[in-house]
Design a protein around this motif. Structure first.
Motif, PDB file in Angstrom:
ATOM      1  N   GLN A 167       0.848  -1.182   0.000  1.00 42.50           N
ATOM      2  CA  GLN A 167       0.000   0.000   0.000  1.00 42.50           C
ATOM      3  C   GLN A 167       0.885   1.234   0.000  1.00 42.50           C
ATOM      4  O   GLN A 167       1.581   1.502   0.991  1.00 42.50           O
ATOM      5  CB  GLN A 167      -0.919   0.023   1.224  1.00 42.50           C
ATOM      6  N   VAL A 168       0.892   1.970  -1.092  1.00 40.93           N
ATOM      7  CA  VAL A 168       1.600   3.248  -1.114  1.00 40.93           C
ATOM      8  C   VAL A 168       0.886   4.199  -0.153  1.00 40.93           C
ATOM      9  O   VAL A 168      -0.326   4.415  -0.295  1.00 40.93           O
ATOM     10  CB  VAL A 168       1.624   3.850  -2.535  1.00 40.93           C
ATOM     11  N   PRO A 169       1.573   4.769   0.824  1.00 40.84           N
ATOM     12  CA  PRO A 169       0.900   5.696   1.737  1.00 40.84           C
ATOM     13  C   PRO A 169       0.355   6.913   0.987  1.00 40.84           C
ATOM     14  O   PRO A 169       1.061   7.529   0.186  1.00 40.84           O
ATOM     15  CB  PRO A 169       2.005   6.101   2.711  1.00 40.84           C
ATOM     16  N   ILE A 170      -0.895   7.222   1.250  1.00 42.02           N
ATOM     17  CA  ILE A 170      -1.538   8.383   0.644  1.00 42.02           C
ATOM     18  C   ILE A 170      -1.732   9.445   1.720  1.00 42.02           C
ATOM     19  O   ILE A 170      -2.154   9.145   2.843  1.00 42.02           O
ATOM     20  CB  ILE A 170      -2.876   7.997   0.006  1.00 42.02           C
ATOM     21  N   ILE A 171      -1.403  10.683   1.363  1.00 39.15           N
ATOM     22  CA  ILE A 171      -1.519  11.816   2.278  1.00 39.15           C
ATOM     23  C   ILE A 171      -2.647  12.713   1.795  1.00 39.15           C
ATOM     24  O   ILE A 171      -2.682  13.119   0.631  1.00 39.15           O
ATOM     25  CB  ILE A 171      -0.213  12.618   2.336  1.00 39.15           C
TER      26      ILE A 171
END
Length: 307
Positions: A169-173
């Motif tokens: 999971q690419v961290p989303i901001i």
């Protein structure tokens, strides 16, 4: 407390300038190098040599660094089709060995859109909402399966949903000050909720609002990272602080009031005050990209006190 370096290259910077800062960021032990995603200088000045594209820059830095996280604070939903953005981010994640994070927002700077012929619709929150759903949907589709999306703004048919990022999971901001819709998006899609340049008195209330939004959808608020970004203007004494404030065209009293500004002890105290409000990550906005001594000061005399 995570300390991240955050740059604003649209104000006038080359790729080599950014590379020097990114390498210093890594060598000095900071957690991450982030950059804004803008195509036009803000305020006075010519912005020479001109803008650098955020994801092109991060692709280069992915190959030139080995440890630090890399990302945008934040990319605009108006700049790229979400299908293309999903491919770009996944590829840079592969190039970095799984160190990428995606900050995504609705966009706000109308002038840069006009300057480069980028459409700037009056209502953009729907674009952002669909992009978050679409990008996470593409990445989350198992290999060998197909992904379809039918929204008001975007339609995908029978997509192979490739390539995949290295990270599961690419961290989303997600960030902002809205009282309802933005917290709901953060609760649903984000690994991190960011407040950029908030008045310190507003921080605690916004954290509470986002925590409540998590609880409404059955998410444990402790799974969301809370962060702030403020300008960095540190110095060993008042004269050095004043010199650095002048170098970035800021008033000393203004940066002291809201930023990570002052002596190392003052900066530690300011960061500590945010920690008490539930903030566990800070972005140090570095505006003078040639002053690498500034980063060395923070690494040696601020980071060491924060633990």
């Amino acid at each position: 407390m995570d300390l991240r370096i955050f740059t604003e290259p649209q104000q006038g910077a080359t790729y080599d300038d950014l590379l020097a800062v990114a390498k210093a960021t890594e060598d000095l032990g900071f957690d991450a190098f982030f950059r804004s995603d803008h195509y036009l200088r803000m305020g006075d000045g010519d912005g020479l040599p001109g803008p650098t594209d955020a994801w092109t820059t991060l692709a280069g830095l992915a190959r030139e660094t080995s440890r630090i996280r890399l990302g945008t604070l934040v990319s605009s939903a108006t700049f790229r089709h979400p299908g293309v953005l999903a491919i770009q981010v996944a590829q840079v994640d592969q190039m970095s060995g799984g160190r990428v994070e995606l900050g995504l927002g609705a966009g706000w700077f109308a002038q840069e859109h006009a300057a480069y012929g980028i459409p700037f619709p009056e209502k953009r929150f729907g674009l952002l909402t669909e992009q978050l759903e679409l990008i996470t949907g593409l990445w989350g589709t198992p290999v060998g399966e197909r992904y379809d999306f039918a929204g008001e703004h975007y339609q995908l048919k029978h997509s192979p949903a490739l390539p995949k990022p290295v990270q599961a999971q690419v961290p989303i901001i997600v960030g902002g000050s809205g009282p309802r819709r933005t917290p709901a998006l953060a609760a649903r899609y984000a690994a991190e909720f960011n407040q950029s340049f908030p008045a310190p008195v507003d921080v605690e209330g916004r954290v509470a609002t986002v925590r409540a939004a998590c609880e409404e959808v059955g998410r444990d608020p402790s799974t969301l990272t809370f962060s702030v970004a403020q300008v960095l203007c540190a110095g060993r004494d008042d004269a050095e602080v004043a010199r650095r404030a002048a170098a970035i065209g800021r008033d000393v009293s203004e940066v002291r009031a809201v930023g990570f500004a002052g002596t190392p002890t003052a900066v530690v105290d300011r960061i500590g005050s945010y920690r008490e409000l539930g903030i566990t990550r800070v972005y140090l906005q570095v505006l003078d990209l040639h002053d690498l001594d500034h980063l060395e000061l923070v690494a040696s005399e601020v980071a060491t006190q924060l633990g």
